[in-house]
Design an enzyme around this catalytic site. Sequence first.
Site, mmCIF file in Angstrom:
data_model
loop_
_atom_site.group_PDB
_atom_site.id
_atom_site.type_symbol
_atom_site.label_atom_id
_atom_site.label_comp_id
_atom_site.label_asym_id
_atom_site.label_seq_id
_atom_site.Cartn_x
_atom_site.Cartn_y
_atom_site.Cartn_z
ATOM 1 N N SER A 190 2.853 -2.554 -11.934
ATOM 2 C CA SER A 190 1.584 -2.397 -12.669
ATOM 3 C C SER A 190 0.849 -3.717 -12.889
ATOM 4 C CB SER A 190 1.819 -1.667 -13.999
ATOM 5 O OG SER A 190 2.330 -0.361 -13.756
ATOM 6 N N TRP A 216 0.808 -1.228 0.000
ATOM 7 C CA TRP A 216 0.000 0.000 0.000
ATOM 8 C C TRP A 216 0.835 1.269 0.000
ATOM 9 C CZ3 TRP A 216 -4.346 -1.458 4.058
ATOM 10 C CH2 TRP A 216 -5.249 -2.334 3.436
ATOM 11 N N LYS A 217 2.126 1.139 0.209
ATOM 12 C CA LYS A 217 2.995 2.326 0.255
ATOM 13 C C LYS A 217 2.421 3.325 1.278
ATOM 14 C CE LYS A 217 4.280 1.154 -4.403
ATOM 15 N NZ LYS A 217 4.800 1.566 -5.701
ATOM 16 N N GLY A 231 1.044 -2.670 -6.114
ATOM 17 C CA GLY A 231 0.863 -1.355 -5.515
ATOM 18 C C GLY A 231 -0.533 -0.825 -5.802
ATOM 19 N N GLY A 232 -0.641 -0.002 -6.839
ATOM 20 C CA GLY A 232 -1.873 0.730 -7.150
ATOM 21 C C GLY A 232 -3.143 -0.111 -7.113
ATOM 22 N N GLY A 235 4.086 1.686 -11.027
ATOM 23 C CA GLY A 235 3.216 2.861 -11.002
ATOM 24 C C GLY A 235 3.080 3.555 -12.342
HETATM 25 P P1 PGA Z 1 2.453 -0.770 -8.770
HETATM 26 O O1 PGA Z 1 3.540 -0.894 -7.580
HETATM 27 O O2 PGA Z 1 1.656 -2.043 -8.761
HETATM 28 O O3 PGA Z 1 1.640 0.436 -8.429
HETATM 29 O O4 PGA Z 1 3.221 -0.616 -10.035
HETATM 30 C C1 PGA Z 1 4.215 -2.094 -7.345
HETATM 31 C C2 PGA Z 1 5.229 -1.920 -6.238
HETATM 32 O O5 PGA Z 1 5.926 -0.889 -6.206
HETATM 33 O O6 PGA Z 1 5.366 -2.794 -5.363
#
Ligand code: PGA
Length: 253
Positions: A212, A10-11, A233-234, A173
Amino acid sequence: MRRPILAANWKMHKTGAEATAFAKAFLPLVADAGEVDIVLAPPFTGLVPLAQTLGGSRVALAAQNVNPEEKGAFTGEIAPSMLVEIGCTYGIVGHSERRALYGETDDFVARKAAALLAHGILPIVCVGETLEEREAERAFDVIGAQLRGSLAAVPDERASEVVIAYEPVWAIGTGRTATPEIAQEVHAFVRKQLAQRFGAAAEAMRIQYGGSVKPDNVDTLMAQPDIDGALVGGASLDPEQFARIAKFESSGE
Ligand code: PGA
């Protein structure tokens, strides 16, 4: 066989209340997911509320970072024993954002991975090349060096507890996912490097792809022989999307 591992990174997103709301929506959606490990890595402040909501469920908890020291004058840092106390099963180390934005070196990442293992937490060790490095045809050199450095302190007999996340920086991202072929090529390379370092244990080590990953590309990525999971992430911020990723096609077979 390697058990697939789908992890949400989730950052710096979601308050404790938002994390709880996510978990309440998410748990019923993955109740019928297949034989996979599902992991949520919230910001530190989300760990306690999430632990309360996830308690006893099939979803495991991860930290996004850790300090390798036991205790001491390290303002703003969190020690492995503090993560154990909360019930973290996994800890992400060496994410490219931490390497790029906070200057983390392979040596520091290696100490974090070893500290987690020493406390019974499974490290998710991230590696990956930048676009510049890929275009200069240096991707394999860079990833090889990151693996050697970041895994330097992993005891041989603990290798199978370590998860590697291959995350090409140019795909994070950006909406620009590595093709399944490119990802598989790197994953096969990573496994070869792991075999050189750990021998037969490399076959049991899980290698996640990250960058992504979305509901519409997870199936083809997961169909590759050396892709054992995803670090997301996203798309992991939305319970429906991450549930679909955790229930990738063929996960129930
Ligand atoms: P993302 O991030 O899926 O938004 O590209 C992946 C990550 O940094 O772990």
